[in-house]
Design an enzyme around this catalytic site. Sequence first.
Site, PDB file in Angstrom:
ATOM      1  N   CYS A  88      -7.883  -1.498   7.917  1.00  0.00           N
ATOM      2  CA  CYS A  88      -6.496  -1.543   7.430  1.00  0.00           C
ATOM      3  C   CYS A  88      -6.001  -0.137   7.088  1.00  0.00           C
ATOM      4  CB  CYS A  88      -6.382  -2.468   6.222  1.00  0.00           C
ATOM      5  SG  CYS A  88      -6.601  -4.199   6.689  1.00  0.00           S
ATOM      6  N   GLU A 115       0.828  -1.206   0.000  1.00  0.00           N
ATOM      7  CA  GLU A 115       0.000   0.000   0.000  1.00  0.00           C
ATOM      8  C   GLU A 115       0.870   1.266   0.000  1.00  0.00           C
ATOM      9  OE1 GLU A 115      -3.003  -0.102  -0.619  1.00  0.00           O
ATOM     10  OE2 GLU A 115      -3.582  -2.153  -0.131  1.00  0.00           O
ATOM     11  N   HIS A 158      -1.171  -5.576   2.067  1.00  0.00           N
ATOM     12  CA  HIS A 158      -2.364  -6.429   2.010  1.00  0.00           C
ATOM     13  C   HIS A 158      -1.984  -7.778   1.397  1.00  0.00           C
ATOM     14  CE1 HIS A 158      -5.674  -3.273   2.593  1.00  0.00           C
ATOM     15  NE2 HIS A 158      -6.051  -4.299   3.319  1.00  0.00           N
TER      16      HIS A 158
HETATM   17  N1  PCA Z   1      -8.569  -6.573   6.359  1.00  0.00           N
HETATM   18  C1  PCA Z   1      -9.519  -5.487   6.566  1.00  0.00           C
HETATM   19  C2  PCA Z   1      -9.506  -5.219   8.029  1.00  0.00           C
HETATM   20  C3  PCA Z   1      -8.766  -6.337   8.664  1.00  0.00           C
HETATM   21  C4  PCA Z   1      -8.169  -7.080   7.548  1.00  0.00           C
HETATM   22  O1  PCA Z   1      -7.398  -8.052   7.666  1.00  0.00           O
HETATM   23  C5  PCA Z   1      -9.196  -4.264   5.696  1.00  0.00           C
HETATM   24  O2  PCA Z   1      -8.646  -4.421   4.584  1.00  0.00           O
HETATM   25  O3  PCA Z   1      -9.491  -3.139   6.110  1.00  0.00           O
END
Ligand code: PCA
Length: 187
Positions: free
Chosen positions: A131, A79, A155
């Site tokens: 996140c 990200e 991610h």
């Molecule tokens: N993914 C979610 C919240 C917790 C996670 O593992 C997100 O992408 O916000």
Amino acid sequence: MEKVLLTGFESFGKEKINPSGIVAKKMHGRNIGGRKIISHVLPVTYDCGKIIHREIEDIDPQYIVSLGLAGKRNQITLERVAINMTSENKKIFEDGPDAYFSLLPLEDILKELHKNNIPARISNFAGTYICNYVMYYTLHYLRYNDLDIKAGFIHIPYIPEQVLDRDLPSMSLETIERGIEIAVRAL
Ligand code: PCA
């Protein structure tokens, strides 16, 4: 020895497991290229901001790598940016800047992942859920406390057991784990 605070999340919504928390927990205590991994699995609630804040004070890390699940993605996504917005259309910090950029060397990490045949890309949108919240909260905390800690968010996709009967992409836990190890080495 340098310390890396590696966070993942507990399960949320309808998912029974969250590979981000599994990977973080598995890697706890490892020494990767002279960097010690200290892991913490966060709840998927707005409390995670305060928890990470406490962890930074306790651990005093040089790096923070936060992991989360992005179920519909088929690559590891690095990200680039966290925005000052929640899924309830509220600002995370009323007086905070619109966005923060990751402090991790994304291009270097990406190059290493590709060299090792791990599908990955840079993402310009971490969503507006927890996140994005934890990434924004962390970067805001570091900026306001003038702390020289390199922090950012990665991610990861579903693991196969989560999509057995769903037409969705996945990546093996071993590949994800290897990817995060490569990312830590490239910091
Ligand atoms: N993914 C979610 C919240 C917790 C996670 O593992 C997100 O992408 O916000």
